[in-house]
Design an enzyme around this catalytic site. Structure first.
Site, PDB file in Angstrom:
ATOM      1  N   CYS A 175     -26.643  50.854  24.931  1.00 50.16           N
ATOM      2  CA  CYS A 175     -26.744  49.899  26.037  1.00 50.16           C
ATOM      3  C   CYS A 175     -26.775  50.594  27.403  1.00 50.16           C
ATOM      4  O   CYS A 175     -27.741  51.253  27.732  1.00 50.16           O
ATOM      5  CB  CYS A 175     -25.603  48.877  25.940  1.00 50.16           C
ATOM      6  SG  CYS A 175     -26.022  47.341  26.780  1.00 50.16           S
ATOM      7  N   ARG A 217     -31.472  37.889  31.604  1.00 47.17           N
ATOM      8  CA  ARG A 217     -30.889  38.778  30.611  1.00 47.17           C
ATOM      9  C   ARG A 217     -31.472  38.463  29.241  1.00 47.17           C
ATOM     10  O   ARG A 217     -31.790  37.317  28.939  1.00 47.17           O
ATOM     11  CB  ARG A 217     -29.370  38.636  30.569  1.00 47.17           C
ATOM     12  CG  ARG A 217     -28.671  39.056  31.831  1.00 47.17           C
ATOM     13  CD  ARG A 217     -27.165  39.138  31.642  1.00 47.17           C
ATOM     14  NE  ARG A 217     -26.754  40.342  30.936  1.00 47.17           N
ATOM     15  CZ  ARG A 217     -26.559  41.516  31.522  1.00 47.17           C
ATOM     16  NH1 ARG A 217     -26.738  41.651  32.814  1.00 47.17           N
ATOM     17  NH2 ARG A 217     -26.182  42.573  30.821  1.00 47.17           N
ATOM     18  N   HIS A 224     -25.363  46.696  20.318  1.00 46.22           N
ATOM     19  CA  HIS A 224     -23.938  46.894  20.135  1.00 46.22           C
ATOM     20  C   HIS A 224     -23.496  45.912  19.058  1.00 46.22           C
ATOM     21  O   HIS A 224     -24.312  45.446  18.294  1.00 46.22           O
ATOM     22  CB  HIS A 224     -23.196  46.753  21.465  1.00 46.22           C
ATOM     23  CG  HIS A 224     -23.301  45.410  22.080  1.00 46.22           C
ATOM     24  ND1 HIS A 224     -24.250  45.092  23.022  1.00 46.22           N
ATOM     25  CD2 HIS A 224     -22.579  44.288  21.886  1.00 46.22           C
ATOM     26  CE1 HIS A 224     -24.085  43.840  23.389  1.00 46.22           C
ATOM     27  NE2 HIS A 224     -23.098  43.320  22.719  1.00 46.22           N
TER      28      HIS A 224
END
Lengths: 458, 250
Positions: B93, B127, B194
């Site tokens: 990330c 996002r 993740h």
């Protein structure tokens, strides 16, 4: 063109929708009327709030807002008729529903979602606001902590002139808001003997809000809450007005402390455990003080408080008991774990992980929780919920023997297994995420052991 | 045998349960009788090339990422030399973005990266959040899947001839368009996934351990298989989530 509907007609339609939702057994109907009126006319909420003769009080925090609001209700409910969203429906629609249901209420008491706070403050125009803490929580829903904090800063700046503000000085981001209003009440803990030896892994605001250097902590109490000071620029915890000292933790039963405030000083014994409930009590006391409550009313109110639903709830199920502690983010779950272990680490625990929107779709947070203190005492872990296997892995890689882990996705089957592993007269510890908590209470309720949350008495 | 892991900025970049990835590496090494030593390499610490067999860098919020970005530039040579000498690397990330060539923020300012990976990242105004499933082929002919969760505003554009970590089966990936996710340069892997990544994808943990052992001790080390039923179940649930709600599906 916008059709103008009289407020009274909107209220009637929305209330009927709430009754329908309950009849259809789709839920408590706690947000259906509010959603409807929100659709019909967003401004209706402003007008409904303006009808409350004493105005409204608003509470927000990542952790503890439901409990803080319930404690505040315990103080204020003696004297005033409240419009209180006690079931935890804390978005605009939940506040609207509560206002619709309020009828003869005099004072609004609302716990409010962190991200919804700016909009709700604009609409409700509160008399008093209490801000508790900001922890990382559901990054998939809220985005980054800094973003939520920025929303709070501008919301506080645009509060009405006559609104009072109470903030937790032990949280660097939240304590900083006191500087926006010189007459703000600042609450916090002053008892280094109750501090943690070091900052927890999940501590969030550990870098100075002004210059970015790591804070030094004289004492760290819950996550990054504590007595901090920046060695580089000198930024430090603001002076406290409402303080807890001489804290004594009594396992799973209670916690007592000396409450020091401008209105008086008294030893207070809560009927719920844990240092985090000391923070909730300080928040409720500060809010009540800023609304003009008398000091003895405040002490009596927080001492008579028992539990907010699902937050530390004991339910007897035949000859065994359930102890339910909601977990939803690392900081809150760490406190649940610490409280349980302080009361004697259990041999069996049921932990339930769902990943609906209200739980957070991203389950990575469970790896940031310090579950490790539970592990030496556990002989059986029942991992349940939609992401039971992930939870099982968390404990496997945390060092619990794989043979001690039962992965049972069905909540009902997991509850039965947990009860079976609990001796008669014993108490089963259950740590569920939000939607798992609702589902477990429903299962227990269907067996006749607990009333649905929308029927709870005040 | 011994493996030394350099964990970059564990006190700053730990937002998505990065310690879960470290726990998986440690336990899976220990269960095979290997000793994994994790050394923190944070702000102001020197990174000595040759000291580490595996580097790990996780993700942080924007604020923490900005706090380490300058320091990482000072370590750029150390990281590149370590990787060039055959140590393994996993970047997740935010750490993944920092290891590219550059990052352009929403205001158009370019922040330099350290260029371990051949890509540039541009911040977008929405996002990309959700479950992800990838298909990977790290060894020729060996097809594996990775299941995880992504939450990033950056659009990462790999060079045309760069090798992605995997192909997106469900989810957004590097840029939401190309169907490519992550990046690979030899034993260095970067990804947005993740979850954390390694508990539910233990094969990747073992691949990294194998590379780290090869770096320290040479040859082609064999890791004995472990009972991974629980890992497989967690992987399957996560993969199903990606299929039903990854890539912005509701």
């Amino acid at each position: 063109m916008r059709v103008s509907i009289p407020l009274a007609a909107e209220i009637a339609v929305a209330r009927a929708a709430g009754r329908l939702s309950r009849l259809a057994r789709t839920g408590g109907g706690t947000t259906v009327p509010g959603k409807l009126i929100w659709k019909l006319d967003p401004g209706a909420i402003d007008r409904l709030a303006a009808r409350l003769p004493l105005g409204s009080a608003v509470i927000s925090a990542t952790n503890g807002k439901t409990t803080t609001a319930a404690m505040a209700a315990s103080i204020l409910g003696e004297r005033f008729r409240l419009a209180h969203n006690r079931s935890g429906a804390n978005l605009v629609s939940g506040v609207a529903s509560t206002l619709l249901d309020a009828r003869a209420a005099e004072l609004g008491l609302f716990e409010v979602d962190e991200a919804a706070l700016p909009e709700i403050l604009l609409r409700v125009k509160p008399k008093a606001v209490c801000l508790g803490n900001l922890f990382r929580d559901q990054l998939d829903r809220y985005g980054e902590l800094e973003h939520v904090a920025e929303g709070w800063r501008s919301a506080v700046r645009s509060l009405p002139e006559d609104a009072s503000l109470a903030v937790n000085g032990d949280d660097p981001q939240v304590g900083e808001l006191a500087r926006e209003r010189p007459d703000a009440l600042v609450f916090g803990v002053d008892d280094p003997s109750a501090a943690r030896p070091s900052l927890q892994h999940a501590a969030d605001s550990k870098y100075c809000v002004r210059c970015g250097a790591p804070y030094e902590y004289v004492a760290a109490y819950v996550g990054h809450l504590g007595d901090y000071r920046c060695p580089a620029c000198g930024h430090s915890r603001p002076p406290l007005n409402v303080v807890a000292r001489e804290i004594e933790l009594h396992g799973l039963d209670s916690v007592s402390f000396e409450l020091v405030s401008p209105a008086g000083t008294s030893v207070v014994r809560l009927r719920v455990p844990g240092l985090y409930n000391v923070y909730n009590a300080l928040a409720a006391a500060s809010l009540a003080l800023s609304l003009g409550a008398a000091f003895d009313e405040i002490v009596a109110g927080i001492e008579s408080f028992t539990a907010a639903f699902g937050r530390f709830e004991r339910i007897s199920v035949g000859d065994r008991g359930l102890l339910i502690l909601l977990i939803k983010n690392p900081a809150g779950a760490n406190e649940a774990v610490r409280t349980i272990v302080d009361g004697g680490a259990p041999a069996t625990a049921v932990i339930a992980l769902n990943d609906a929107i209200a739980d957070g779709r991203d389950v990575s947070w469970i790896w940031d929780v310090d579950f490790e203190p539970l592990i030496p005492g556990l002989t059986r872990l029942v991992a349940t919920g939609d992401r039971a296997a992930e939870l099982g892995l968390r404990f496997k890689y945390g060092g619990l023997d794989a043979g001690a882990i039962d992965v049972v996705p069905s909540l009902e089957a997991a509850l039965d297994l947990g009860l079976e592993l609990t001796p008669p007269g014993g108490e089963l510890v259950v740590l569920p995420t939000y939607t798992a908590m609702l589902a477990l209470r429903q299962i227990v309720g269907e067996r006749g052991f607990v009333r649905p949350y929308w029927e709870r008495a005040a | 045998m011994r493996i030394v892991v350099g964990h970059l900025y564990p006190d700053y970049l730990n937002i998505y349960a990065d310690r879960g990835n470290i726990a998986v590496l440690s336990r899976r090494a220990a269960w095979r009788g290997h000793e994994l030593e994790v050394r923190s390499v944070s702000v102001g610490d020197a990174l000595e090339p040759g000291e580490h067999d595996l580097l790990y860098i996780g993700g942080g919020q924007d604020r923490e990422q900005a706090l380490v970005a300058q320091d990482l530039l000072a370590k750029a040579g150390g990281v590149r030399e370590t990787v060039a000498a055959g140590a393994a690397l996993l970047a997740v990330c935010g750490g993944y973005q920092l290891l590219g060539r550059s990052y352009r923020d929403l205001h158009g300012a370019d922040l330099p990266g350290i260029g371990v990976f051949p890509f540039d990242t541009v911040a977008g105004d929405t996002r990309m959040i959700g479950d992800v499933l990838l298909e990977c082929e790290l060894e020729p002919g060996v097809h594996r899947t990775l299941a995880g969760f992504e939450n990033h505003a950056g659009r990462t554009h790999l060079d045309a001839d760069a090798e992605p970590l995997g192909r997106v089966v469900a989810g957004f990936g590097n840029d939401g368009e190309s169907g490519r996710e992550g990046c690979r340069v030899g034993r260095a892997l970067g990804t947005y996934l993740h979850g954390p990544l390694l508990p539910r994808n233990p094969w990747l943990a073992d691949w990294l351990l194998t590379q780290a052992l090869a770096h320290r001790h040479g040859g082609v080390p064999e890791l004995e298989p472990l009972a991974d039923e629980l890992e497989a179940e967690a992987h399957a649930v996560s993969a199903r989530r990606a299929a039903t709600r990854g890539g912005g599906r509701r």
